[in-house]
Design an enzyme around this catalytic site. Structure first.
Site, PDB file in Angstrom:
ATOM      1  N   LYS A  14       0.902  -1.252  -0.250  1.00 50.87           N
ATOM      2  CA  LYS A  14       0.093   0.090   0.079  1.00 50.87           C
ATOM      3  C   LYS A  14       0.850   1.283  -0.036  1.00 50.87           C
ATOM      4  CE  LYS A  14      -2.166  -0.929   3.921  1.00 50.87           C
ATOM      5  NZ  LYS A  14      -1.411  -2.476   4.169  1.00 50.87           N
ATOM      6  N   ARG A 128      11.535  -5.856   4.817  1.00 55.56           N
ATOM      7  CA  ARG A 128      11.713  -4.283   5.054  1.00 55.56           C
ATOM      8  C   ARG A 128      12.212  -4.094   6.565  1.00 55.56           C
ATOM      9  NH1 ARG A 128       5.663  -1.918   4.743  1.00 55.56           N
ATOM     10  NH2 ARG A 128       5.406  -2.408   6.846  1.00 55.56           N
ATOM     11  N   ARG A 134      11.466   0.033  11.476  1.00 53.37           N
ATOM     12  CA  ARG A 134      10.243   0.150  11.960  1.00 53.37           C
ATOM     13  C   ARG A 134      10.458  -1.121  13.149  1.00 53.37           C
ATOM     14  NH1 ARG A 134       5.112   0.417   8.396  1.00 53.37           N
ATOM     15  NH2 ARG A 134       4.216  -0.894   9.983  1.00 53.37           N
ATOM     16  N   ARG A 146       0.214  -8.986  13.336  1.00 52.98           N
ATOM     17  CA  ARG A 146      -0.425  -7.872  12.512  1.00 52.98           C
ATOM     18  C   ARG A 146      -1.052  -8.544  11.443  1.00 52.98           C
ATOM     19  NH1 ARG A 146       4.857  -5.337  11.236  1.00 52.98           N
ATOM     20  NH2 ARG A 146       3.780  -4.246   9.583  1.00 52.98           N
TER      21      ARG A 146
HETATM   22  P1  ADP Z   1       1.161  -2.360   8.063  1.00 53.28           P
HETATM   23  O1  ADP Z   1       0.004  -2.290   7.293  1.00 53.28           O
HETATM   24  O2  ADP Z   1       2.348  -2.448   7.169  1.00 53.28           O
HETATM   25  O3  ADP Z   1       1.136  -2.994   9.373  1.00 53.28           O
HETATM   26  P2  ADP Z   1       0.860   0.484   8.810  1.00 53.28           P
HETATM   27  O4  ADP Z   1       1.857   1.649   8.875  1.00 53.28           O
HETATM   28  O5  ADP Z   1      -0.282   0.646   8.088  1.00 53.28           O
HETATM   29  O6  ADP Z   1       1.558  -0.518   8.509  1.00 53.28           O
HETATM   30  O7  ADP Z   1       0.289   0.335  10.155  1.00 53.28           O
HETATM   31  C1  ADP Z   1       1.422   0.168  11.323  1.00 53.28           C
HETATM   32  C2  ADP Z   1       0.392  -0.127  12.705  1.00 53.28           C
HETATM   33  O8  ADP Z   1      -0.167   1.000  13.061  1.00 53.28           O
HETATM   34  C3  ADP Z   1      -0.632  -1.042  12.820  1.00 53.28           C
HETATM   35  O9  ADP Z   1      -0.070  -2.319  13.190  1.00 53.28           O
HETATM   36  C4  ADP Z   1      -1.430  -0.394  13.964  1.00 53.28           C
HETATM   37  O10 ADP Z   1      -1.109  -0.580  15.196  1.00 53.28           O
HETATM   38  C5  ADP Z   1      -1.387   0.963  13.538  1.00 53.28           C
HETATM   39  N1  ADP Z   1      -2.465   1.456  12.921  1.00 53.28           N
HETATM   40  C6  ADP Z   1      -2.409   2.112  11.470  1.00 53.28           C
HETATM   41  N2  ADP Z   1      -3.406   2.639  11.116  1.00 53.28           N
HETATM   42  C7  ADP Z   1      -4.431   2.057  12.003  1.00 53.28           C
HETATM   43  C8  ADP Z   1      -5.746   2.294  11.971  1.00 53.28           C
HETATM   44  N3  ADP Z   1      -6.465   2.675  11.034  1.00 53.28           N
HETATM   45  N4  ADP Z   1      -6.460   1.533  12.938  1.00 53.28           N
HETATM   46  C9  ADP Z   1      -5.889   1.043  14.088  1.00 53.28           C
HETATM   47  N5  ADP Z   1      -4.543   1.007  14.175  1.00 53.28           N
HETATM   48  C10 ADP Z   1      -3.891   1.459  13.065  1.00 53.28           C
END
Ligand code: ADP
Length: 193
Positions: A14, A128, A134, A146
């Site tokens: 994404k 990654r 991260r 996750r």
């Molecule tokens: P990825 O999709 O690779 O896990 P993101 O950067 O989208 O990476 O998200 C990292 C973390 O941030 C998630 O595991 C969660 O803890 C938190 N997070 C991100 N977006 C949301 C959301 N819309 N609702 C709840 N938690 C979120």
């Protein structure tokens, strides 16, 4: 306005595809993951709370991310459209987003859902983690948590948009440019129509 949700599990590409899509279509990128990491790097109270949850691979509370998105929408009144990345991740977030856009006499044009096998996701995220810095990427147990969180809470968000016939599945494996072309092929007929 053209509002797009780029959907898919962690590691589905994404972030990579969002960068390319906003450059081509002039959309404003709203990534809740990036917004949360911004709070963490500024060491805000919200960021410190969120980090604890993110490091376990769990979702931060709906109210927190809905509040961040609400402010971002208000702060970008001139945007041609928004690309939502990593949001909405629960039905409650999807309902809140619909309401926020509705208030602005707008809505979601389409949800493009990237499909990638779990084996490939774990492989990409581990890789990654070697360079991204991260903390949620450098531990396979957190990566699996996750993906489990995605399967149990987030995958169903696609069903929410299916009810409105807004979901298009896109193969998220293969080269970055090929995937980008597939996404653009879905956007082109919708963006000016
Ligand atoms: P990825 O999709 O690779 O896990 P993101 O950067 O989208 O990476 O998200 C990292 C973390 O941030 C998630 O595991 C969660 O803890 C938190 N997070 C991100 N977006 C949301 C959301 N819309 N609702 C709840 N938690 C979120």
């Amino acid at each position: 306005m053209f509002n797009l949700i780029l959907f898919g599990p962690p590691g589905s590409g994404k972030g990579t595809q969002s960068e390319k899509l906003i450059a081509r279509y002039g959309l404003k990128h709203l990534s809740t993951g990036d917004l949360l990491r911004g709070e963490i790097s500024q060491q805000t109270a919200l960021g410190m709370e969120a980090k604890k949850i993110m490091d376990k691979g769990q979702l931060v509370p709906d109210e927190v991310v809905i509040g961040m998105i609400s402010s971002a929408l208000d702060n970008n009144p001139q945007a041609k459209g928004f690309l939502f990345d990593g949001f909405p991740r629960t039905d409650k977030q999807a309902e809140a987003l619909d309401k926020l856009l509705d208030l602005k006499k707008n809505g979601i044009a389409v949800m493009l859902a990237l499909e990638v096998s779990e084996e490939e996701l774990v492989k990409r995220l581990v890789k990654r983690g070697e360079t991204s810095g991260r903390s949620d990427d450098n531990n396979e147990a957190v990566i699996r948590a996750r993906i489990a969180e995605y399967n149990s809470k987030t995958a169903a968000v696609a069903d929410y948009y299916k009810r409105f016939d807004k979901v298009v599945l896109v193969k998220g494996e293969g080269g970055v440019e090929n995937i980008f072309d597939r996404l653009c092929n879905e956007i082109e007929p919708r963006i000016n129509g």
